[in-house]
Scaffold this active site. Structure first.
Site, short mmCIF file in Angstrom:
data_model
loop_
_atom_site.label_atom_id
_atom_site.label_comp_id
_atom_site.label_asym_id
_atom_site.label_seq_id
_atom_site.Cartn_x
_atom_site.Cartn_y
_atom_site.Cartn_z
N ASP A 407 0.70 -1.19 0.03
CA ASP A 407 0.11 -0.03 -0.06
C ASP A 407 0.74 1.15 -0.10
O ASP A 407 0.52 2.22 0.70
CB ASP A 407 -0.81 -0.17 1.25
N LEU A 408 1.75 1.20 -0.74
CA LEU A 408 2.70 2.41 -0.98
C LEU A 408 2.02 3.49 -1.74
O LEU A 408 1.26 3.09 -2.90
CB LEU A 408 4.08 2.09 -1.64
#
Length: 589
Positions: A407-408
């Site tokens: 979830d960058l």
């Protein structure tokens, strides 16, 4: 050894694996016992969940001067070192590292030419039971067998070969060669299964059927298993064994399991705090500022009253009180943050037990990458390279520990005052080494911004390091283009075909950037992970190279292609006129 300071992470079921172990090792008719056995059943729930049970058996070669030392070293060192490795590592990779180190030490001792230290060569078999999976690591001719429902099956292959009628010769062992190759296999197990590890002093005289018959009795306690191990050694001795004799037996009494109701009760054992305002108190913290408030979570800057330290308190939202997936992710975020000690990853602190569900993190000063992007709508490529380099460095911290962030996005990245990037959110982290542990998050797309999640993750596949590389590529594309490469947030259905992921060329947004910049981004944003660079630093280097015109042919333009058409037409006419003048002058001479 009981590590009392470790509390059981709430994302793991409270009912652990239940295993009993017992063994026997005898010198037999030899002058020295070159066999060794070792095992460990953790006495705390935490280690039982994340590391499981280890059993090892080794048989030093009889011609080795110090093969007994090699066997003892192998089983003791492996069993000890396994529990000292990061819990997040895959068991196969963890075992490979441990055996590589063991083999290197043994081989260096043998190659030193010192009679007091040479001859350290041994076979080795290890069994690791965790959750519902047996992991078997094997080198040589020791064996691991599985007895289930009255049927016995051998799980290992002997590394022996017959040469010119001389009988069986060992072809693989620890310490024999500079590099070692171990067999690795997995086996799902169930309650009632019995695992049997033996040296060839036992199974060389007893067939699998003999062993099965000798174990046809109730095996419940450690005493039962030790008696059964002795009976195997006795039977092999009676059959004429002239070797050392060793057997190690493990009985699976129960496997960890949990119903959805039990999972919900476990995850909701702490109350979600009410929405807080500045001045409110919770346990030993005073709220100073509301940093973030959404339907998913709340974050506050707080002051710890005991020492006036400034921290961040993050709590889940009441909206997700019934979501097992979300609550497990919140618990996992605490676990990850407490175990990563790196200046580029936000640290989550231990805090006193509370009836409320929240965690305390370090206070990170700086601006989010989103804020930086708002201030730099069309940055030069050279301006984003330091940020990209630092972001890659931070992400690789997760990868080295066997984790994928998943979830960058710009909101999860803080740029500190010195330019260092720090990742501040990891609620969607996939701990690769925990793939066999029971969880409510199995086969669920991670929570996060769809605009940055890799296609293979969105379509239900497993995340890898290359999935994080895709997310970084999406961030860089947005930094340069001002738009995300694939706008998915407002779509009703998620794209599932490769042609749904058609990338708009970067040149259409930034004609000032070299073609190679767009090519580098197109590669990391490929639908197929196999088409992306194998390592993140390759992507970084490609972008650095694209800032120089010397690197690739598509950036270099021949002189004739530079300037306007009118300029070069005029230049051609002038050149032709000059040539005619020179020709006329020569003819008039």
């Amino acid at each position: 050894m009981n590590n009392g300071h470790k509390r059981v992470p709430s994302q793991f079921p409270a009912r652990p694996l239940d295993v009993t172990m017992g063994g026997c090792s005898r010198i037999g008719s030899k002058e020295r016992n070159d066999d060794a056995i070792a095992g460990r059943i953790p006495d705390n729930t935490y280690e039982m969940h994340v590391k499981g049970v280890v059993a090892c058996i080794a048989d030093g070669i009889s011609t080795g001067r110090n093969s007994d030392v090699a066997a003892r070293t192998a089983v003791i060192q492996f069993a000890q070192d396994y529990y000292a490795t990061p819990e997040s590592w895959r068991i196969q990779g963890c075992a490979a590292r441990l055996l590589t180190a063991l083999n290197s030490w043994l081989y260096s001792q043998n190659a030193a030419g010192n009679p007091e230290s040479d001859g350290k060569i041994t076979t080795f078999t290890a069994l690791i039971l965790r959750s519902n999976t047996a992991h078997v690591i094997h080198i040589g001719d020791t064996r691991c067998m599985l007895l289930r429902d009255g049927e016995i099956r051998t799980l290992t292959d002997d590394h022996n070969a017959s040469f010119m009628g001389t009988g069986e010769t060992l072809t693989r062992a620890l310490g024999a060669e500079p590099h070692v190759r171990a067999d690795y296999s997995q086996e799902r197990f169930q309650a009632g299964d019995v695992f049997v590890l033996t040296t060839d002093g036992v199974h060389g005289l007893l067939s699998p059927g003999d062993i099965q018959s000798l174990l046809d009795r109730p095996l419940k306690t450690q005493h039962d298993l030790e008696e059964a191990s002795r009976s195997l050694c006795d039977a092999a001795t009676d059959a004429g064994s002239d070797d050392n004799l060793s057997a190690l037996i493990l009985q699976v009494n129960d496997t960890p399991s949990e119903t959805l109701t039990e999972a919900h009760q476990r995850l909701t054992s702490h109350a979600i705090p009410p929405v807080l305002k500045p001045g409110n108190r919770i346990d030993g913290y005073v709220v100073q500022e509301v940093l973030h408030a959404s339907t998913r979570s709340h974050a506050y800057r707080v002051r710890r009253t005991s020492d006036d330290a400034i921290c961040v308190l993050k709590a889940p939202s009441q909206n997700f009180a019934e979501s097992i997936q979300y609550l497990e992710g919140f618990m996992l975020e605490q676990w990850v943050g407490r175990r990563i000690d790196n200046p580029q990853i936000m640290k989550i602190h231990e805090h006193e037990e509370s009836r409320f569900l929240y965690y305390i993190a370090e206070w990170v000063q700086g601006e989010t990458l989103r804020q930086w992007m708002d201030r730099h709508p069309k940055p030069a490529l050279a301006d984003i390279l330091p940020i990209l380099s630092s972001l890659i460095s931070a992400t690789r911290t997760f990868h080295r520990l066997g984790m994928v962030h998943r979830d960058l996005k710009p909101e999860n990245v803080i740029i500190e005052h010195d330019g260092t990037v720090k990742i501040i959110d990891f609620g969607s982290v996939q701990v690769t080494g925990f793939s066999d542990l029971p969880t409510a998050n199995e086969d669920v797309v991670p929570e996060g911004s769809l605009n940055y999640i890799a296609p293979e993750v969105l379509t239900g596949g497993a995340a890898t390091n290359l999935s994080d590389l895709f997310s970084i590529g999406a961030i860089v594309y947005e930094m340069l283009a001002g738009e995300v490469p694939f706008a998915l947030e407002d779509r009703v259905d998620l794209p599932s075909k490769p042609f749904d992921w058609t990338l708009r060329p970067l040149k259409s947004f930034r004609p000032d950037l070299p073609e190679s910049t767009g090519n580098a981004l197109a590669r990391v944003l490929a639908y197929d992970p196999a088409k992306r660079p194998e390592v993140m630093t390759e992507f970084l280097q490609n972008l650095k190279d694209s800032t120089s015109r010397r690197v690739s042919g598509e950036q270099w333009q021949p002189l004739i292609q530079r300037g306007s058409v009118d300029f070069w037409r005029a230049w051609a006419l002038l050149s032709t006129a000059a040539s005619l003048v020179m020709l006329i002058a020569l003819l008039l001479r």
